[in-house]
Write an enzyme that holds these catalytic residues in place. Structure first.
Site, PDB file in Angstrom:
ATOM      1  N   LYS A  19       0.832  -1.209   0.000  1.00 42.81           N
ATOM      2  CA  LYS A  19       0.000   0.000   0.000  1.00 42.81           C
ATOM      3  C   LYS A  19       0.864   1.255   0.000  1.00 42.81           C
ATOM      4  CE  LYS A  19      -3.734  -2.584   2.093  1.00 42.81           C
ATOM      5  NZ  LYS A  19      -4.569  -2.879   3.265  1.00 42.81           N
ATOM      6  N   GLN A  44      -5.238  -1.780   9.488  1.00 41.79           N
ATOM      7  CA  GLN A  44      -4.957  -3.069   8.865  1.00 41.79           C
ATOM      8  C   GLN A  44      -5.525  -4.207   9.710  1.00 41.79           C
ATOM      9  OE1 GLN A  44      -3.410  -3.526   5.801  1.00 41.79           O
ATOM     10  NE2 GLN A  44      -3.973  -5.674   6.057  1.00 41.79           N
ATOM     11  N   ASP A 104     -11.549   2.010   3.391  1.00 42.98           N
ATOM     12  CA  ASP A 104     -11.721   0.561   3.255  1.00 42.98           C
ATOM     13  C   ASP A 104     -13.192   0.191   3.070  1.00 42.98           C
ATOM     14  OD1 ASP A 104      -9.420  -0.964   3.094  1.00 42.98           O
ATOM     15  OD2 ASP A 104      -9.141  -1.135   5.269  1.00 42.98           O
TER      16      ASP A 104
END
Ligand code: BQF
Length: 294
Positions: free
Chosen positions: A53, A97, A120
Site C-alpha cells: 500500500k 490493517q 476501506d
C-alpha cells in the site's frame, strides 16, 4: 481461447492514471492526497500488505503515513489514534490493517472510523449505503473485482454468479454488488459457504465463480463448466522450500487445471490482490476530492 485477467497490469494502469490526476492537482498548487494506515503487531502477511500500500501511494504521488504500534497496544490507545486521524484535516482517508490482536474488538474499532475517511468501506454506514446502491466507499476487494470485469468488458447481465465464501469484506458485499441493477451487475447470485450442500452441483451451473473461501486449490476442474469466468480472491501462503521466502501464494482455485476450461481467469499472485490495493487508492482520491471540495 482463455484470457488471463492481468490484475497486476491493470493496477499499474490505474496507478498511472491516478498519478496523472495528482500531478494536475499539484500543478495548480494543491496538496497531494494523503492516506494513513495503522498497523498493529508484526504479522508478516499484514506487513507485506502494508508495504504494498505504501509503495502504491508512492507510485501514485500520494502522501502516506504509517502508524505502527506493538501488538500489546490497548484498545483505548488505538481508539485515541483513530480519533486523532478522524480530526486531522491533512489526512483524507485511513485504514486500520486487519486482522487485529485478539484483545481488540474489530467491530468497535471499525465503528470508530469516521465514515467520510473510511476508505476501506468497512464502516456499517458505508456497507449500508453500498447495499442500497447509494454513493459510498466500496470495500477494496469487491471494488477491485468489479474493476477487472469492467476493464476486460466481461458480460455479467443475466449470468449466474456463484460466490464461494460469505465474509463481511468479500463474499457478502460482492454478492450484493453483482446482483444490483448496474454494470458490472445484473447477475443471478448464489452465495455458498462451508455449510453448503452439493457445492459441486451448484458450481457446475456457474457462468462466473468468485472464490473467496481461503482454502488453497479448493475449486478444482471437476467443479466448473467450460467457458466459466473465474475470479480467485484467495491469497493463501503455502510452504515452498524452493521459494526465496520459504512460501508462495496460492489461490482458492486450482489454476493449472481450471484454466484449461475457463474463458477468463485471474492468477494468484497478480490477479485480484493488486486490484485491492489500486481500489484503496481510488477511494482515497475520492476522499480527497470530497474533503477538499474539488
Ligand atoms: C498479488 C488481505 C486477507 C486478509 C487481509 C498483491 C496484495 C496481495 C496479493 C495485497 C489483502 C490481500 C490485503 C497481491 C491487501 C490483498 O500480487 O497477488 C497485493 O496487498 N492485499 C490486505 O490489506 O488485507 C488482507 C487478504
Amino acid at each position: 481461447m482463455m484470457t488471463i485477467l492481468d490484475g497486476k497490469q491493470l493496477s499499474l494502469d490505474i496507478q498511472k492514471e491516478i498519478l496523472e490526476a495528482v500531478n494536475t492537482l499539484k500543478d495548480t498548487g494543491k496538496r497531494a492526497p494523503h492516506l494513513a494506515a495503522v498497523l498493529v503487531g508484526e504479522d508478516p502477511a499484514s506487513q507485506s500488505y502494508i508495504r504494498n500500500k505504501v509503495r502504491s501511494c508512492n507510485r501514485s504521488g500520494f502522501e502516506s503515513t504509517l502508524i505502527h504500534k506493538p501488538s500489546d497496544i490497548s484498545q483505548e490507545e488505538l481508539l485515541e489514534i483513530i480519533d486523532s486521524l478522524n480530526n486531522d484535516d491533512n489526512i483524507d482517508g485511513f485504514i486500520v490493517q486487519l486482522p487485529l490482536p485478539k484483545h481488540i474488538n474489530e467491530t468497535e474499532v471499525t465503528l470508530a472510523i469516521e465514515p467520510k475517511k473510511d476508505v476501506d468501506g468497512f464502516h456499517p454506514a458505508n456497507f449500508g449505503k453500498m447495499a442500497l446502491g447509494l454513493e459510498a466507499y466500496l470495500p477494496a476487494t469487491p471494488m477491485g473485482i468489479l474493476e477487472i470485469l469492467k476493464r476486460y468488458k466481461i458480460e455479467t447481465s443475466g449470468k449466474h454468479c456463484v460466490v464461494v465464501g460469505r465474509s463481511n469484506i468479500v463474499g457478502q458485499p460482492i454478492s450484493i454488488l453483482l446482483s444490483q441493477k448496474a454494470y458490472p451487475g445484473n447477475c443471478t447470485v448464489t452465495i455458498t459457504h462451508s455449510r453448503t450442500q452439493n457445492l459441486k452441483e451448484i458450481l457446475l451451473q456457474a457462468d462466473i465463480i468468485i472464490a473467496a473461501i481461503g482454502i488453497p486449490n479448493f475449486v478444482g476442474a471437476d467443479m466448473v463448466k467450460d467457458g466459466v469466468v473465474v475470479i480467485d480472491v484467495g491469497i493463501n501462503r503455502v510452504d515452498d522450500v524452493t521459494a526465496k521466502r520459504g512460501y508462495r501464494l496460492k489461490g482458492d482455485v486450482d489454476f493449472e487445471e481450471v484454466s484449461k476450461k475457463a474463458s477468463y481467469i485471474t492468477p494468484v499472485p497478480g490477479g485480484v490482490g493488486p486490484m485491492t490495493v489500486a481500489s484503496l487508492l481510488m477511494n482515497t482520491l475520492k476522499a480527497y476530492k470530497v474533503n477538499t471540495e474539488l
